[in-house]
Structure formats: C-alpha cells, structure tokens
Design a protein around this motif. Structure first.
Motif, PDB file in Angstrom:
ATOM      1  N   THR A   1       0.832  -1.197   0.000  1.00  0.00           N
ATOM      2  CA  THR A   1       0.000   0.000   0.000  1.00  0.00           C
ATOM      3  C   THR A   1       0.868   1.249   0.000  1.00  0.00           C
ATOM      4  N   GLU A   2       0.648   2.075  -0.992  1.00  0.00           N
ATOM      5  CA  GLU A   2       1.391   3.326  -1.155  1.00  0.00           C
ATOM      6  C   GLU A   2       1.105   4.227   0.051  1.00  0.00           C
ATOM      7  N   PRO A   3       2.108   4.855   0.630  1.00  0.00           N
ATOM      8  CA  PRO A   3       1.929   5.560   1.907  1.00  0.00           C
ATOM      9  C   PRO A   3       0.855   6.643   1.910  1.00  0.00           C
ATOM     10  N   SER A   4       0.613   7.294   0.783  1.00  0.00           N
ATOM     11  CA  SER A   4      -0.341   8.411   0.779  1.00  0.00           C
ATOM     12  C   SER A   4      -1.760   7.984   0.394  1.00  0.00           C
ATOM     13  N   TYR A   5      -2.048   6.700   0.426  1.00  0.00           N
ATOM     14  CA  TYR A   5      -3.377   6.243  -0.028  1.00  0.00           C
ATOM     15  C   TYR A   5      -4.508   6.857   0.804  1.00  0.00           C
TER      16      TYR A   5
END
Length: 472
Positions: free
Chosen positions: A148-152
């Motif tokens: 999961t991309e950190p800024s999701y």
C-alpha cells in the motif's frame, strides 16, 4: 459596462466559490476524522516507505469484471497507464447492467471462471457475498506496507462510505471488503425559473414547506407544469431514495447497520409505526401527489427526463444526475438549483448508495488485484475517472483544484459536499430486505391513494413482522 465585465464577474464568483468549497471541505474532513476516532489526514499519510513497489507483481495478468457504467468508461483511457506503472496486464470484461448482477454472482461462485477484481454493489448484495465467503478481505492488504502506497489515506473516504462494506457489521473488530468508486446521495434539484415564477424565487427550507410549495405549483401549473416528480413505480428499487427521506425525518439518533433506521437494533423489533418513519413515508407520497397523473408509472429515467425538460419544479433523487442537467442538450442547463433535502428537524440528513471494487475470494493473485484497486481509487486517479460520474467518493476530490472540480457546477459541488457530511448508508443487511422494501413501496402507494399514513404504517408493520417470523 465593458463587454468583458460579466465574464470577469463570473470568473471572480467561481474563484470565490472554489475557495469556500475548499475551506469547507478541508474543515469537514478534519472534523469527520476526529469524530470517528480515525487518524487526522496528516497522521493517516505514513512516512516514506521504501518497502512499497508498484512493480512488485510485474508480469501477472488480472481479470476485471466491470459493469457497463460511466465509471468504467472513465477508467478505460487510463488502463494503459496502470499497466505501464505496474507491469501488470489487464483482461477486461464489461457486462451491461441489466445482466451484470447475475453474471457477477455466477462468476464468483464458479471456480473455473477467472475473476480477480469486480464491480461490487456496496449494499445487502455485498453482505450476502461476504456471508457466502466470496469476498477477499482488503484490510490485510491495506495494512501491508509492502503493498500500500503511503499516501493512499483510507480516511479520505467518509466514514459512512467505509462502513458500507465492513463486516461483521456489529463486531468490534471488522474488516473492509470493498473500496467505494462512485456514490449517489439524495438531494433536491429545483428549476430556478419555475421557483421564480411561482414562488417569488424562495426555495423551501423545510420539508413541510417543500410539500406545500410543490402542491401550489401543481395546482397553478394546469397540467403543463408539475410541482414535483419522484420515482412513483411500485418497485423495491425506489427504496434508497425513500430511505434518504426517512433518514432526514429521523434526525440525529443513530441508525447502525445491519438494521438501519427501520429496525430497533434487533430484527424482532421493526419500527415502521414510529411517527418519524411515518412522516418520511408520508412526505414521499405527498410529493408524488404533487406530480403528474401517471406518477405511478414513472421510474428514474422518466422522472429525470421530465425534470430535464423543464416540466417539474422539484425532484428528489440521486445526486449523480446533476451533471447531466448542465449538458448542452438539457433544456434547463444553467437554470438548475441544487440543495440538500429540506430539513424536518434542526438539520438536513440524507442517505447514499455506493458502487465499489471488490476482490474475489477465488482470485489467485490478490496482491496484484489490490494494486489495481488501490491505483483506481487513489487520490490521483479517482478524480480523473470520476469526471464521468459526478460521484467521486473521496472528500479531497471535491476540495482540490483538479479536472474533477473544473468539470462540476460549483453550486452542485457545494451541495454534494455538504450532503456527504451527513449522509448515511441506505443498506439493510437482511436476507429478505428486497421483499420488505417492496412492502414499503406498497405502503407509499397506499398513502398516495389516500390511506392515512399511520394506518398504512400499521399494516406495513404487521406485514414485516410476518416476513421476519418466516425467516426465523
């Protein structure tokens, strides 16, 4: 006055409204996170994560089963971007909506059919699929820093949207099984020209005032102009709009899933005779009475067309119809007003219905599937795809300058953003809900035809008690 002055005024007005929109949305996003106990937006964005890699599933092929829907049309031009970014290929199957539900459920239950990601109706259908162990839980994927991309930022979605696919519904520990992709909330559309002509420009601020105004216009319209138009057909498909009006009448007390407003936290305690529910059902029927003589044959396509033709002053229905009214072929383009449901008590409330994306339990590559779901619902992609739908479910899509906000009528965007803040799910998670919803539609028909609201509700209560007893 110079020829450019009106344009300059409009440009200044739009900039002012955009500033108001952004400020209101940012403040509410923070408030929602605080109220729900969720991390604040800044906290929800994790620090840089070297473990995450968009290409961690490179070389895999995903099978996507999608409804033929404006969202799907908005997605298709960007699919090549996803493939280039991840190295994952996509195999796309698009099914027309009348056939989609059956095709989707058959595919989920047939292990010989390849299906990874699919259009998920985030209502009692999703609940039934979860009960059948046909849905992949998304929480472990979402919480995996490798995937999961950190800024999701899941908390960019309103709490009411997230709760629609969190199961078990009453458990302290829940998991997420769907991510919203488009929503509809229930708002009031009005024809400003007819409001000016018949009401001296005054838009009703309460539900009783709206009903009275619609009746006045209907009497004076002499069969050429109607006070209101609603979905008047006898069908369980009207239930989400009906629930929006009933929630507005219900007010601030909680309406938790799986029971929603209709049951008192127990299937054995239906509360259809509650005066606030009776008031909501009666309001719906009274707005039908202020409509055309054939209102009982009118579903949303006919109602939408009637309003778009300029023949009805008021229309309560799905917010996503709004952008269509501003198209060049609309007879009322530039003349439509948008506002939340006129309040019954101290504040306006409403309901919402959602399409989402789910991952099939039988998927052999859930990690690659999650990368697609994450990409398609990301803060970067969601506003681009949602230009086609007018129903972006992230708060940020409504408050940031983007192609999405540029494509929206400003008054419409302000209205929907406010509706999102008080909107609740319309779902009821009971196996016989469709039958109960049809019984509710029958009750509205009876009130429309002259039966007293309390008497009609008493008959409904008895009918629902019988249906629940049969299920037990």
């Amino acid at each position: 006055m110079s020829r450019s002055s009106p344009w300059c005024f409009e440009r200044s007005r739009r900039r002012f409204l955009q500033t108001v929109l952004a400020a209101a949305g940012a403040a509410q996003l923070l408030a929602n996170c605080q109220q729900s106990g969720a991390p604040k937006p800044d906290d929800a964005i994790a620090p840089a994560n070297d473990a995450f890699d968009w290409r961690c599933c490179e070389g895999q092929t995903l099978h996507l089963l999608l409804n033929r829907h404006p969202w799907t049309a908005g997605l298709q031009p960007y699919l090549a971007n996803f493939e280039a970014q991840t190295g994952i290929q996509t195999n796309l199957t698009i099914v027309p909506e009348p056939d989609y539900f059956q095709v989707m459920e058959t595919a989920l239950q047939d292990e010989t059919i390849a299906i990874d990601v699919f259009f998920l109706p985030m209502d009692s259908t999703a609940y039934r699929l979860w009960q059948g162990s046909l849905l992949q839980p998304l929480t472990p994927l979402l919480n995996d820093v490798r995937l999961t991309e950190p800024s999701y930022n899941l908390f960019d979605f309103p709490e009411g949207f997230r709760l629609a696919a969190m199961y078990p519904p009453e458990a302290e520990s829940q998991q997420l099984f769907g991510i919203p992709i488009t929503f509809e909330s229930y708002i009031l559309f009005y024809n400003q020209q007819l409001v000016n002509q018949y009401l001296d420009g005054r838009v009703p601020q309460t539900m009783p005032d709206l009903i009275s105004a619609a009746q006045t216009i209907n009497q004076r319209g002499q069969g050429e102009v109607f006070g209101a138009v609603m979905r008047g057909v006898r069908s369980d498909t009207i239930i989400d709009t009906v629930t929006g009006l009933v929630l507005n009448s219900w007010g601030s007390p909680a309406t938790p899933l799986p029971y929603n407003v209709w049951f008192d936290r127990d299937w054995q305690r239906p509360r259809f005779t509650d005066p606030k529910i009776v008031a909501g059902l009666t309001a719906y029927a009274q707005l039908m009475q202020a409509g055309p003589p054939n209102i009982q044959a009118i579903d949303w396509p006919e109602a939408t067309q009637l309003f778009q033709n300029g023949q009805a002053a008021f229309y309560i229905d799905a917010s996503l119809f709004g952008p269509g009214y501003e198209q060049p072929d609309s007879a009322i383009a530039g003349n439509v007003g948008y506002t939340r449901l006129p309040r019954v008590q101290s504040a306006s409330l409403t309901g919402h219905w959602l399409w989402g994306l789910g991952i099939a339990q039988q998927s052999s590559q859930p990690e690659a599937a999650w990368l697609f779901v994450q990409w398609a619902t990301s803060p970067q992609m969601e506003p681009l795809i949602s230009v086609n739908t007018g129903g972006a479910p992230r708060f940020s899509s409504w408050i940031n300058a983007s192609p999405y906000t540029a494509a929206m009528n400003i008054e419409y965007a302000l209205c929907v953003q406010k509706a999102m803040q008080t909107s609740r799910p319309t779902a009821v998670l009971h196996p016989r809900w469709n039958e109960i919803a049809l019984a509710i539609a029958d009750t509205i028909q009876a009130i429309y035809q002259g039966t007293d609201g309390s008497a009609a509700a008493a008959q409904l209560q008895a009918r629902v008690e019988q249906l629940i007893a049969q299920e037990a």
